[in-house]
Write a protein that holds these residues in place. Structure first.
Motif, PDB file in Angstrom:
ATOM      1  N   LYS A  27       0.832  -1.210   0.000  1.00 20.73           N
ATOM      2  CA  LYS A  27       0.000   0.000   0.000  1.00 20.73           C
ATOM      3  C   LYS A  27       0.866   1.258   0.000  1.00 20.73           C
ATOM      4  CE  LYS A  27      -4.022  -2.150   0.481  1.00 20.73           C
ATOM      5  NZ  LYS A  27      -5.129  -2.041  -0.497  1.00 20.73           N
ATOM      6  N   THR A  28       2.156   1.105  -0.258  1.00 16.49           N
ATOM      7  CA  THR A  28       3.058   2.244  -0.066  1.00 16.49           C
ATOM      8  C   THR A  28       2.942   3.314  -1.153  1.00 16.49           C
ATOM      9  OG1 THR A  28       4.883   1.073  -1.181  1.00 16.49           O
ATOM     10  CG2 THR A  28       4.707   0.831   1.217  1.00 16.49           C
ATOM     11  N   GLU A  29       2.362   2.984  -2.307  1.00 20.38           N
ATOM     12  CA  GLU A  29       2.143   4.025  -3.307  1.00 20.38           C
ATOM     13  C   GLU A  29       1.112   5.037  -2.790  1.00 20.38           C
ATOM     14  OE1 GLU A  29       2.806   6.274  -6.490  1.00 20.38           O
ATOM     15  OE2 GLU A  29       3.872   4.378  -6.139  1.00 20.38           O
ATOM     16  N   TYR A  30       0.101   4.533  -2.078  1.00 22.32           N
ATOM     17  CA  TYR A  30      -0.863   5.433  -1.451  1.00 22.32           C
ATOM     18  C   TYR A  30      -0.174   6.318  -0.417  1.00 22.32           C
ATOM     19  CZ  TYR A  30      -4.601   2.513  -3.402  1.00 22.32           C
ATOM     20  OH  TYR A  30      -5.438   1.831  -4.250  1.00 22.32           O
ATOM     21  N   ILE A  31       0.731   5.722   0.347  1.00 23.89           N
ATOM     22  CA  ILE A  31       1.431   6.485   1.384  1.00 23.89           C
ATOM     23  C   ILE A  31       2.297   7.567   0.757  1.00 23.89           C
ATOM     24  CG2 ILE A  31       3.199   6.316   3.188  1.00 23.89           C
ATOM     25  CD1 ILE A  31       2.077   3.516   3.820  1.00 23.89           C
ATOM     26  N   HIS A  32       2.993   7.231  -0.323  1.00 24.12           N
ATOM     27  CA  HIS A  32       3.812   8.223  -1.030  1.00 24.12           C
ATOM     28  C   HIS A  32       2.946   9.409  -1.470  1.00 24.12           C
ATOM     29  CE1 HIS A  32       6.607  10.020  -3.884  1.00 24.12           C
ATOM     30  NE2 HIS A  32       5.647   9.941  -4.798  1.00 24.12           N
ATOM     31  N   THR A  57       3.180   1.415   9.054  1.00 23.55           N
ATOM     32  CA  THR A  57       3.981   1.554   7.833  1.00 23.55           C
ATOM     33  C   THR A  57       4.449   2.993   7.659  1.00 23.55           C
ATOM     34  OG1 THR A  57       2.582  -0.171   6.852  1.00 23.55           O
ATOM     35  CG2 THR A  57       4.029   1.046   5.367  1.00 23.55           C
ATOM     36  N   ILE A  58       3.548   3.946   7.883  1.00 25.66           N
ATOM     37  CA  ILE A  58       3.928   5.361   7.790  1.00 25.66           C
ATOM     38  C   ILE A  58       4.996   5.691   8.822  1.00 25.66           C
ATOM     39  CG2 ILE A  58       3.075   7.713   8.130  1.00 25.66           C
ATOM     40  CD1 ILE A  58       0.365   6.780   7.027  1.00 25.66           C
ATOM     41  N   GLU A  59       4.862   5.135  10.012  1.00 18.58           N
ATOM     42  CA  GLU A  59       5.854   5.386  11.064  1.00 18.58           C
ATOM     43  C   GLU A  59       7.243   4.917  10.647  1.00 18.58           C
ATOM     44  OE1 GLU A  59       6.670   4.447  15.816  1.00 18.58           O
ATOM     45  OE2 GLU A  59       4.862   3.675  14.838  1.00 18.58           O
ATOM     46  N   GLU A  60       7.323   3.714  10.112  1.00 15.95           N
ATOM     47  CA  GLU A  60       8.633   3.191   9.723  1.00 15.95           C
ATOM     48  C   GLU A  60       9.229   3.974   8.560  1.00 15.95           C
ATOM     49  OE1 GLU A  60      10.248   1.064  11.561  1.00 15.95           O
ATOM     50  OE2 GLU A  60       8.464   1.066  12.857  1.00 15.95           O
ATOM     51  N   PHE A  61       8.385   4.474   7.669  1.00 18.46           N
ATOM     52  CA  PHE A  61       8.894   5.303   6.582  1.00 18.46           C
ATOM     53  C   PHE A  61       9.536   6.572   7.133  1.00 18.46           C
ATOM     54  CE2 PHE A  61       8.352   8.943   3.790  1.00 18.46           C
ATOM     55  CZ  PHE A  61       9.068   8.533   2.676  1.00 18.46           C
ATOM     56  N   LYS A  66      14.734   2.337   5.647  1.00 18.02           N
ATOM     57  CA  LYS A  66      14.685   2.100   4.205  1.00 18.02           C
ATOM     58  C   LYS A  66      14.665   0.627   3.845  1.00 18.02           C
ATOM     59  CE  LYS A  66      17.129   3.377  -0.077  1.00 18.02           C
ATOM     60  NZ  LYS A  66      18.282   4.131  -0.637  1.00 18.02           N
ATOM     61  N   LYS A  67      15.388  -0.174   4.604  1.00 18.56           N
ATOM     62  CA  LYS A  67      15.520  -1.598   4.277  1.00 18.56           C
ATOM     63  C   LYS A  67      14.167  -2.310   4.282  1.00 18.56           C
ATOM     64  CE  LYS A  67      18.143  -5.759   5.457  1.00 18.56           C
ATOM     65  NZ  LYS A  67      19.132  -6.362   6.386  1.00 18.56           N
ATOM     66  N   ALA A  73       6.559  -0.244  -3.682  1.00 13.63           N
ATOM     67  CA  ALA A  73       6.321   0.852  -4.627  1.00 13.63           C
ATOM     68  C   ALA A  73       6.984   2.148  -4.202  1.00 13.63           C
ATOM     69  CB  ALA A  73       4.811   1.061  -4.788  1.00 13.63           C
ATOM     70  N   ILE A  74       7.005   2.424  -2.906  1.00 11.41           N
ATOM     71  CA  ILE A  74       7.538   3.702  -2.435  1.00 11.41           C
ATOM     72  C   ILE A  74       9.050   3.801  -2.654  1.00 11.41           C
ATOM     73  CG2 ILE A  74       8.081   3.132  -0.029  1.00 11.41           C
ATOM     74  CD1 ILE A  74       6.545   5.755   0.716  1.00 11.41           C
ATOM     75  N   SER A  75       9.706   2.658  -2.765  1.00 15.27           N
ATOM     76  CA  SER A  75      11.161   2.669  -2.977  1.00 15.27           C
ATOM     77  C   SER A  75      11.526   3.124  -4.384  1.00 15.27           C
ATOM     78  CB  SER A  75      11.743   1.274  -2.710  1.00 15.27           C
ATOM     79  OG  SER A  75      11.283   0.341  -3.685  1.00 15.27           O
ATOM     80  N   GLN A  76      10.551   3.189  -5.271  1.00 13.46           N
ATOM     81  CA  GLN A  76      10.812   3.647  -6.638  1.00 13.46           C
ATOM     82  C   GLN A  76      10.829   5.169  -6.735  1.00 13.46           C
ATOM     83  OE1 GLN A  76      11.533   1.168  -8.833  1.00 13.46           O
ATOM     84  NE2 GLN A  76      11.213  -0.116  -7.005  1.00 13.46           N
ATOM     85  N   HIS A  77      10.472   5.835  -5.657  1.00 14.82           N
ATOM     86  CA  HIS A  77      10.468   7.295  -5.633  1.00 14.82           C
ATOM     87  C   HIS A  77      11.685   7.813  -4.867  1.00 14.82           C
ATOM     88  CE1 HIS A  77       6.343   7.439  -7.200  1.00 14.82           C
ATOM     89  NE2 HIS A  77       6.072   6.450  -6.359  1.00 14.82           N
ATOM     90  N   GLU A  78      12.078   9.043  -5.128  1.00 14.20           N
ATOM     91  CA  GLU A  78      13.211   9.656  -4.450  1.00 14.20           C
ATOM     92  C   GLU A  78      12.804  10.133  -3.056  1.00 14.20           C
ATOM     93  OE1 GLU A  78      16.403   9.964  -5.264  1.00 14.20           O
ATOM     94  OE2 GLU A  78      16.058   8.767  -7.074  1.00 14.20           O
ATOM     95  N   HIS A  79      13.519   9.685  -2.041  1.00 15.65           N
ATOM     96  CA  HIS A  79      13.322  10.134  -0.662  1.00 15.65           C
ATOM     97  C   HIS A  79      14.689  10.262  -0.011  1.00 15.65           C
ATOM     98  CE1 HIS A  79       9.013   9.383  -0.924  1.00 15.65           C
ATOM     99  NE2 HIS A  79       9.272   8.183  -1.399  1.00 15.65           N
ATOM    100  N   ASP A  80      14.799  11.168   0.965  1.00 15.57           N
ATOM    101  CA  ASP A  80      16.101  11.306   1.639  1.00 15.57           C
ATOM    102  C   ASP A  80      16.282  10.261   2.744  1.00 15.57           C
ATOM    103  OD1 ASP A  80      14.481  12.192   3.718  1.00 15.57           O
ATOM    104  OD2 ASP A  80      15.065  14.297   3.496  1.00 15.57           O
TER     105      ASP A  80
END
Length: 522
Positions: A27-32, A57-61, A66-67, A73-80
Motif C-alpha cells: 500500500k506504499t504508493e498510497y502512502i507516497h 507503515t507510515i511510522e517506519e517510513f 529504508k531496508k 512501490a515507495i522505494s521507486q520514488h526519491e526520498h532522503d
C-alpha cells in the motif's frame, strides 16, 4: 498446519510482517501520494480493516527504515530517508470506563516521550505536555514532527451511554488535538484514524486544512484488499482453500467474493474492497467463516440497537445524502451514518444529480453477523446459539414441518424479557423479530417479506414446499388464514408444482407472543 504463505494473522506491525516474511500487500504508493500532498489527514474505516498497519507503515517510513521498504512501490520514488521524530498515539488496547482511564493512558505514553525529549512539563495538563513534547522533538532533531493518532474515537464510542463521562473525554481530547493547529509550524505530517468522524470536535472545525480522505476515490483502497491484490498476493492460498472445500478455484474466489467483498468507500468509481481480516483468517484456516464478527460486536452498536429504532426492512436499500455519511453526533442518534462508517453498511449506488447514495450490506458475512446480533437483542436467544437455532428452523422448513417451525417461533417470544427493550410499538417488535428470522432463514432458503396492505406477509420457497404466511395481532388465526384466500395470495403459486402450505398466525398483545396458528397443507 503449514502453509507456503505466512499469513499475518493478528499482526499490525509493519516491521514484524516484513522481517518475518509474512505476506504484505503493498500500500506504499498510497502512502507516497498522501505524505507528499497532505499535511493533516483524517481516515475513517471499519475496525479490523488495516488502519493500525497503515500507521505502522507510515511510522517506519518517517523513521527512515529504508531496508523494510525494499522492493515496494515507495522505494521507486526519491526520498532522503532521514529519520523524523514520530509521535504515535494509539487509543486501542484500553477500556475507557472512568474519568481517570484516559489520563492514565496519555500519561503512560507521555512519560515515554518525556524520557527522550525532556520532563520539564511533566506536571502540567496533557495538552501542555503534548505541546512541549512536539516543540522539543523538533528542537532536538532539527526536523518537523510526525504525529500518528490511531483510533482517536475509542474513548467517545465507549461512553455513548454515559454523556457526562463522554463530555469529560471530549473536552480532554479537544484540548489535546488542538495542538495540531497551534503547533502547525512544528508538524511535518499528521494523520488521525478512527471508526467514526464525530462532528463538532475541535480537530474537524479548527483545522480547515485537514483532508478527510474517507470518501475520496483516490484513496478508497488504501485499506482492505482489491480483487487484483487478492489474486496477486493470495492465489496459492485460494487454491488450497478450493482443495480443502473440494470446489474449483473459480468457485473458491466466488465464495470469497460473496462473503468478504463488496465494500465501497467512495460514491463514484469505487473499487470493490475485501475485508482483509476475514480474508487472511479464512485462507489461514482454509475455511469460510464469520471472522470479522467473531472478534466481537462493538458495545456502541448494541447500545444503538437498544436505544433507537433501526428501519430493519430498509437497511439493504437505505438512501441518504453523501454529506450525512461523513459526520455523526456524539450520542450516535443518527444511526445510519454510524452503521456505514462502522462497516455494517456500504455504498451500493450513487445518484450524482441529488448527491444521494443507496446503502446496503456489503456481503453475506456482514449481513448474517448483523442479523445474528439483532436476534440476540430482540429475543432471549444468546448469540452463540443463534446459528444452531436457525439451522433447526431451516430443517423444519425444508422438511415441511410447519408445526415444529411455529413452536420454535412461539418460543422466541415466550422467553423474551420485554422490560429489557425499549418497545415503542409492540406490533412493530413482532414484525421486526419475524423479519430477523426471515433474513437469517434467507441465507439458506428463498424468502420474500411483504408489509404493504394487500400483499402477502411472508413467502418461503424450498425445493419441495412453498409457505404462505399471514400475521395478525389481537384477531384470530382463522382470520389470518381467511385473508390468504380472500386476497388471492395463492394464485401466483397454483401452477408451481411444489406443495403449498398456508399458515395463519395471531399475536396477542396481552400474552406478548404468538397466541395461536393454523396450518393448512395442499
Amino acid at each position: 498446519m503449514t502453509h507456503d504463505v505466512k499469513y499475518p494473522v493478528g499482526l499490525q506491525s509493519f516491521p514484524k510482517i516484513r522481517e518475518g516474511n509474512y505476506v504484505y500487500v503493498d500500500k506504499t504508493e498510497y502512502i507516497h501520494r498522501l505524505i507528499n500532498n497532505c499535511q493533516y489527514v483524517f481516515l475513517s474505516r471499519p475496525r479490523r480493516f488495516g488502519k493500525s498497519l497503515l500507521l505502522s507503515t507510515i511510522e517506519e517510513f518517517f523513521k527512515g527504515n529504508k531496508k523494510l521498504f525494499e522492493g515496494l512501490a515507495i522505494s521507486q520514488h526519491e526520498h532522503d530517508w532521514q529519520p523524523y521524530a514520530v509521535l504515535h498515539l494509539d487509543f486501542t488496547g484500553r477500556n475507557y470506563n472512568d474519568p481517570d482511564s484516559l489520563d492514565a493512558h496519555l500519561n503512560r505514553r507521555f512519560e515515554i516521550w518525556e524520557e527522550i525529549y525532556g520532563k520539564e512539563m511533566a506536571d502540567r495538563a496533557p495538552e501542555e505536555r503534548f505541546q512541549y513534547i512536539i516543540a522539543r522533538a523538533k528542537a532536538l532533531t532539527g526536523r518537523n514532527v510526525v504525529i500518528l493518532i490511531d483510533e482517536y474515537d475509542k474513548p467517545l464510542l465507549e461512553t455513548v451511554d454515559n454523556p457526562e463521562l463522554q463530555q469529560t473525554f471530549r473536552n480532554k481530547l479537544r484540548g489535546l488535538f488542538g495542538n495540531l493547529k497551534s503547533m502547525d509550524a512544528y508538524i511535518r505530517f499528521a494523520i488521525l484514524t478512527g471508526v467514526t468522524k464525530f462532528g463538532h470536535l475541535s480537530i474537524f472545525s479548527d483545522l480547515n486544512n485537514l483532508k478527510d480522505i474517507s470518501l475520496n476515490e483516490e484513496y478508497n483502497a488504501i485499506c482492505g484488499l482489491t480483487e487484483k491484490e487478492l489474486k496477486d498476493n493470495f492465489h496459492s492460498g485460494v487454491e488450497k482453500l478450493a482443495d480443502k472445500l473440494r470446489i474449483t478455484t473459480a468457485e473458491a474466489y466466488g465464495r470469497l467474493r460473496d462473503n468478504y467483498d463488496g465494500y465501497h468507500f467512495s460514491p463514484e468509481n469505487a473499487l470493490d474492497i475485501y475485508n482483509p481480516f476475514s480474508i487472511i483468517n479464512c485462507l489461514d484456516d482454509r475455511n469460510i467463516g464469520n471472522y470479522w464478527f467473531k472478534t466481537g460486536t462493538p458495545t456502541f452498536l448494541i447500545k444503538m440497537i437498544k436505544d433507537g429504532k433501526l428501519p430493519l426492512t430498509k437497511l439493504n436499500e437505505f438512501q441518504i445524502g453523501v454529506s450525512s455519511l461523513t459526520d455523526v453526533s456524539f450520542d450516535l442518534a443518527n444511526q445510519i451514518p454510524v452503521l456505514y462508517q462502522s462497516g455494517y453498511l456500504t455504498i451500493k449506488n450513487y445518484e450524482p444529480e441529488f448527491d444521494l447514495v443507496t446503502l446496503g450490506f456489503p456481503n453475506k458475512e456482514v449481513e448474517a453477523g448483523f442479523f445474528n446480533q439483532l436476534m440476540g437483542v430482540y429475543t432471549s436467544m444468546s448469540q452463540q446459539y443463534t446459528g444452531f437455532e436457525i439451522s433447526q428452523f431451516v430443517k423444519d422448513i425444508r422438511e415441511g414441518k410447519a408445526e415444529s417451525f411455529m413452536l420454535r417461533l412461539q418460543s422466541l417470544f415466550a422467553d423474551f424479557q420485554y422490560d429489557s427493550f425499549d418497545l415503542l410499538n409492540l406490533e412493530q417488535h413482532y414484525q421486526d423479530v419475524i423479519f430477523i428470522v426471515m433474513k437469517l432463514l434467507g441465507l439458506y432458503v428463498s424468502v420474500e417479506y411483504k408489509t404493504a396492505n394487500g400483499r402477502i406477509d411472508m413467502v418461503v420457497r424450498t425445493t419441495n414446499y412453498i409457505y404462505i404466511f399471514e400475521f395478525k395481532i389481537d384477531k384470530t388465526p382463522q382470520e389470518a388464514l381467511a385473508q390468504i384466500y380472500s386476497k388471492g395470495y395463492l394464485l401466483p403459486f397454483t401452477s408451481d408444482g411444489r406443495q403449498l402450505i398456508k399458515i395463519g398466525v395471531n399475536f396477542s398483545s396481552k400474552l406478548r407472543g404468538i397466541e395461536g396458528w393454523i396450518v393448512e397443507e395442499g
